[in-house]
Write a protein that holds these residues in place. Structure first.
Motif, short mmCIF file in Angstrom:
data_model
loop_
_atom_site.label_atom_id
_atom_site.label_comp_id
_atom_site.label_asym_id
_atom_site.label_seq_id
_atom_site.Cartn_x
_atom_site.Cartn_y
_atom_site.Cartn_z
N ASP A 1 0.83 -1.23 0.00
CA ASP A 1 0.00 0.00 0.00
C ASP A 1 0.86 1.27 0.00
O ASP A 1 0.33 2.37 -0.09
CB ASP A 1 -0.97 -0.01 1.20
CG ASP A 1 -0.24 -0.15 2.53
OD1 ASP A 1 1.02 -0.19 2.50
OD2 ASP A 1 -0.90 -0.25 3.57
N GLN A 2 2.19 1.11 0.10
CA GLN A 2 3.02 2.33 0.09
C GLN A 2 3.66 2.61 -1.28
O GLN A 2 4.31 3.63 -1.45
CB GLN A 2 4.13 2.21 1.15
CG GLN A 2 3.57 2.41 2.55
CD GLN A 2 4.64 2.34 3.61
OE1 GLN A 2 5.82 2.58 3.33
NE2 GLN A 2 4.23 2.02 4.82
N GLU B 1 2.40 3.56 -4.06
CA GLU B 1 1.88 4.76 -4.73
C GLU B 1 2.51 6.03 -4.15
O GLU B 1 2.98 6.89 -4.88
CB GLU B 1 0.35 4.77 -4.57
CG GLU B 1 -0.46 5.29 -5.75
CD GLU B 1 0.13 5.05 -7.15
OE1 GLU B 1 0.34 6.06 -7.83
OE2 GLU B 1 0.37 3.89 -7.55
N SER B 2 2.54 6.11 -2.79
CA SER B 2 3.05 7.35 -2.19
C SER B 2 4.57 7.48 -2.43
O SER B 2 5.09 8.57 -2.64
CB SER B 2 2.75 7.39 -0.69
OG SER B 2 3.47 6.35 -0.05
N THR C 1 4.94 8.86 -5.90
CA THR C 1 4.60 10.29 -5.96
C THR C 1 5.72 11.14 -5.36
O THR C 1 6.14 12.15 -5.94
CB THR C 1 3.28 10.54 -5.17
OG1 THR C 1 2.35 9.53 -5.54
CG2 THR C 1 2.72 11.91 -5.47
N GLN C 2 6.25 10.69 -4.19
CA GLN C 2 7.34 11.45 -3.55
C GLN C 2 8.57 11.53 -4.46
O GLN C 2 9.18 12.58 -4.58
CB GLN C 2 7.74 10.78 -2.23
CG GLN C 2 6.91 11.24 -1.04
CD GLN C 2 7.30 10.45 0.21
OE1 GLN C 2 7.14 9.25 0.25
NE2 GLN C 2 7.84 11.15 1.19
#
Length: 953
Positions: free
Chosen positions: A82-83, A85-86, A89-90
């Motif tokens: 679940d991480q 995606e972030s 983006t970062q």
């Protein structure tokens, strides 16, 4: 908690400061170590982003970006799904921030995002590349378009590079490669084309586009799909700023293994390469080496990778021939390599490839190609011999030693090419060279340069050195021409020598010609500048023509003695000269041999007597080793048995085989005369392993050459060896003992001294083992080889009361655990020789029954990871022998030895151990299979099974 974080932040800051700014190397290393650990810690995720903040210096930001990459590429499995995606983006936003910041940090961030993409394509992140392109093409918060464009290109360039070096498992690599080659290229290609073709694209952007293309074609993008871009690369070649990157991209694209499938694309490339000829000629005229080099690389890459495909397109034969001629132009590019040009050497492998392809066609097609290409190859020979010419003496004198060495290597490459081309052109090539040489040497009008003559001779020698030219009808003419050469220069003289040496076998068949070349060789011996060529040529002649040399022997010995006394030659050439004299004397009657030996050796014996009286010091040590070396080299080749095995592999001995003359062998006569002197030298130098080695070498060389003729010396030498070894044990004494066991152990007359010597060195070595053998791996190695030889030649030695077979066995078990691979190899050999004697040598049977389990444990320990993987075949051989000769016992020993948990490795389960021992016990015939079983098991023990690392194994 907050305080801990603060402390660790402080620690990181200090460590980074030390790493980049502290001059003390100790502190740097400590900081480096601490930071490596910090990178892989769970906290790394938090501090990476903090280190990237704009207020940090670039070195610290770089560390943050590197730490991110390490986490993603090596510890991917730690990241919750679940991480993803972030994280993505970062990374995108950091890359956008740094697109106009520090270049080194930007690159590391791009590599981190590339690694993320590779780990998520194609399932979790389909269309990764398309998304990258989209994100960077949208207006980004105030970052200028050109910087964003360069950042995107950087990202797209590092993606394939990261793929090449990533640790993805094989099956994942296949999936990603498939996705990139087909789907993702569809997003990259139009972008690159658009940027290259826009008139207003800045040079920096175009250069980055070309680098990006270079990177992508390595992912096997089909040539048909990169065709348009490759054409654009050709258009970029006239721009000096883009030239290098465009060359790189073209070369990478056409050298992809897959590219030969795209015949139409390749055919379109030929005229484009040919169109570069004007640019190439201009570059040659203006002395622009870089451009010559780049264009030549393109032509050679196309020719070398695709000569077969292009040859097969018969209707386009003229295009391909034009390409071959363009490459010929590059081979013959004006100037001297490596000083005024560096391009010609790139082309040599092309000529091999083209010849191989032509010769591999079936006969009728080959004939057609040979009609076209034989003239090309004759032209090639002229071009190569022109390129091999030395520059003028004045110019050569100005070259650096490095340039001279590069030129020497380049000439060796030319020589290899000529030798290869001879296979295609055959005898006609030699006639061709001979005619040219004849015209040069008989032309009285124009004085010829020595360089021209030398190059033609060099061509001759290149071919004659490796190819049997005995049937060639031009050799008599060539030998007739050699004395007409005006030898006024060292390089020319060297080549004349080497040419005569290359024809030594021919001279043996035509001895009448010796009188015309031997005087040249003897004259050259006196010139220190011709040391290597003259001595090696004399050695070849003495080896090949020894039965025809008696009329010249007095002269050869006299000249050789003179140059040895004057110390004209370096040590290794003196040794060769002695070998030459050994060959020469072998063919003389015994009384002549003794007379010559006497005159040859007496000065050295007198010198040695003087040296033996002096107090040992470094300079007289060198002199002693030199004299002992001269003697052992002379005895290496002095063989009067007339069993001439030098003349060629497998050939029958010459007709001159006669029964050996009665009386002792001349070498033995000399050795007996100097024996006492050698003992005196030894007594003074017993501590010095080099002197001891030199003494042993004399006897070892003599024993090897004389074989049974050495018999009269056996008891003397055995006694001396025993005394030497008892005082100060050295490996060379064991090696000589092994040689003696090999030749004399099975002869009843000589068995007693050999047996006594064998028992003595064995008991001395056993006492070394009690004191700790770790410092003497060379002695242990030689000892194991000696024991193996004894078991092979004379197993009766192991029946002796005086031999402690049990102790020898235990030493073997100890030696299996040595870290030195050669020692372990010799020990395995010892056990494979020992085990078959369980049936016929009772002491061996006893010790194996009582202590065999120790051997099995030691072998398993090595397989379990205690020994280098390169030794597994040897351990497998020991297991195989145990299984063959002690089957019942082995099944018990394996079971008991593998019982303890964690042995031979904590990585193997009881079930795996069980399978392993069953597999071993099943194989009593197929040794290859046992080796495979051991290799498999050792990988499991080492935790390498199924890894890429194991695949290379």
């Amino acid at each position: 908690m907050e305080r801990e974080r603060e402390e660790s932040r402080e620690k990181r800051k200090n460590a980074l400061h030390q790493l980049y700014y502290d001059p003390n190397i100790e502190n740097k290393n400590l900081a480096q170590k601490w930071l490596m650990q910090a990178q892989v810690s769970p906290q790394a995720w938090q501090f990476c982003w903090a280190l990237l903040s704009p207020d940090k210096v670039p070195e610290i930001q770089y560390f943050g970006a590197s730490a991110l990459h390490t986490k993603i590429s090596r510890y991917w499995s730690d990241i919750p799904t679940d991480q993803y995606e972030s994280l993505k983006t970062q990374l995108f936003s950091q890359i956008a921030c740094f697109s106009s910041g520090s270049k080194m940090v930007l690159t590391r961030l791009c590599v981190a995002l590339a690694s993320l993409a590779l780990n998520t394509m194609p399932e979790a992140w389909p269309g990764a590349v398309a998304e990258m392109v989209r994100v960077f093409q949208e207006e980004g918060g105030g970052v200028d378009g050109r910087a964003r464009c360069l950042a995107l290109l950087e990202l797209l360039t590092v993606l394939p590079e990261e793929f090449q070096t990533s640790r993805l498992p094989q099956y994942r690599k296949g999936q990603v490669r498939g996705a990139s080659g087909e789907v993702e290229w569809g997003s990259v290609c139009p972008l690159l084309q658009q940027l290259l073709r826009r008139a207003d694209s800045p040079g920096a952007v175009k250069a980055r586009v070309l680098r990006c293309l270079s990177s992508w074609v390595l992912l096997d993008v089909p040539l048909s799909e990169s065709e348009g871009l490759v054409h654009d690369c050709f258009s970029a070649l006239p721009d000096p700023e883009l030239f290098d990157t465009a060359v790189e991209a073209i070369v990478n694209a056409i050298s992809q293994p897959d590219s030969q499938r795209y015949v139409n694309t390749l055919l379109k490339l030929v005229p484009q390469v040919l169109a570069l000829q004007d640019q190439l000629r201009e570059a040659v005229q203006s002395g622009d080496m870089e451009t010559c080099h780049g264009i030549c690389r393109i032509a050679v890459t196309l020719g070398e990778n695709h000569s077969r495909t292009l040859l097969e397109q018969v209707e386009h034969w003229q295009g391909f021939l034009a390409l071959v001629n363009m490459i010929m132009f590059c081979t013959g590019i004006p100037g001297h390599y490596p000083v005024n040009e560096t391009t010609s050497s790139l082309t040599l492998t092309f000529w091999y490839t083209l010849q191989d392809e032509i010769m591999s066609f079936e006969l009728d097609r080959q004939t057609v190609y040979l009609q076209v290409y034989r003239p090309v190859y004759f032209q090639l020979v002229d071009v190569l011999l022109h390129k091999a010419q030395f520059p003028s003496d004045q110019e050569y004198a100005s070259w650096s030693s490095d340039e001279k060495e590069q030129f020497r290597i380049y000439r060796v490459d030319i020589s290899d090419t000529l030798m290869y081309v001879y296979e295609m052109l055959g005898a006609e090539l030699l006639s061709n060279l001979y005619d040219k040489l004849g015209r040069l040497l008989t032309n009285t009008e124009q004085p010829t340069s020595w360089q021209h003559t030398e190059a033609l001779l060099y061509g001759f020698q290149s071919i004659a050195e490796t190819i049997d030219v005995n049937y060639s009808d031009v050799i008599p003419g060539l030998i007739g021409l050699i004395p007409r050469i005006n030898i006024n220069n060292v390089q020319l003289a060297d080549t004349v020598m080497f040419t005569i040496g290359a024809l030594a076998e021919w001279l043996a068949d035509h001895p009448v010609m010796l009188s015309s070349v031997l005087p040249l060789v003897l004259q050259a011996l006196g010139n220190p500048d011709l040391s290597v060529s003259s001595v090696s040529t004399l050695k070849k002649i003495c080896r090949e023509c020894k039965y025809d040399l008696p009329p010249y022997a007095t002269n050869i010995v006299a000249v050789s003695q003179e140059v040895l006394i004057k110390q004209i030659h370096k040590t290794s050439q003196c040794m060769w000269l002695m070998q030459a004299l050994g060959f020469l004397l072998s063919a003389l009657p015994v009384e002549d041999i003794l007379r010559n030996l006497h005159s040859l050796i007496t000065p050295y014996i007198q010198q040695l007597e003087k040296l033996a009286d002096e107090t040992p010091n470094p300079s007289n040590k060198l002199a002693i080793i030199h004299i002992l070396g001269l003697l052992s080299n002379l005895f290496t080749t002095l063989d009067i048995s007339k069993q001439d095995d030098e003349s060629g592999e497998g050939s029958a001995p010459p007709v001159k085989t006669t029964p050996p003359p009665p009386g002792p062998n001349p070498v033995v006569v000399v050795l007996q005369q100097v024996f006492a002197l050698i003992q005196t030298v030894l007594s003074k130098w017993l501590n010095d392993s080099q002197v001891v080695e030199a003494v042993c070498a004399i006897f070892e060389k003599s024993v090897k050459t004389l074989l049974h003729d050495f018999a009269p010396m056996v008891s003397q030498l055995s006694e001396m060896l025993g005394q030497m070894y008892s005082t100060i044990p050295q490996a060379s004494a064991l090696d000589l003992t092994r040689q003696m066991v090999h030749i004399f152990a099975s002869e009843t007359d000589h068995f007693p001294p050999i047996k006594a010597l064998f028992e003595l060195v064995t008991s001395v070595t056993l006492s070394i083992f009690q004191q700790g053998p770790r410092d003497h791996p060379d002695i242990v190695d030689s000892f194991m080889q000696l024991q193996a030889q004894a078991l092979k030649r004379k197993p009766d030695l192991f029946l002796s009361e005086s031999l402690d077979v049990k102790a020898v066995f235990h030493c073997g078990v100890l030696s299996l655990k040595f870290p030195e691979a050669p020692t372990v190899k010799s020990t395995c050999l010892f056990f494979t020789e020992l085990l078959p004697h369980c049936s016929d040598v009772p002491p061996v049977a006893r010790v194996v029954q009582e202590d065999g389990k120790l051997l099995v444990q030691a072998v398993l320990e090595g397989i379990g990871g205690g020994a280098s993987r390169s030794l597994m075949d040897q351990f497998a051989e020991v297991l195989f022998c145990l299984n063959k000769h002690c089957f019942a016992l082995l099944s018990v020993w394996l079971k008991e030895a593998l019982q303890p948990p964690g042995f031979p490795s904590s990585r193997v389960t009881a079930e795996q151990k069980d399978t392993f021992s069953q597999q071993i016990l099943r194989e009593r015939v197929n040794k290859r299979r046992v080796k495979d079983i051991v290799k498999e098991f050792t990988l499991v023990c080492r935790g390498l099974h199924g890894t890429e690392y194991a695949a290379e194994y």
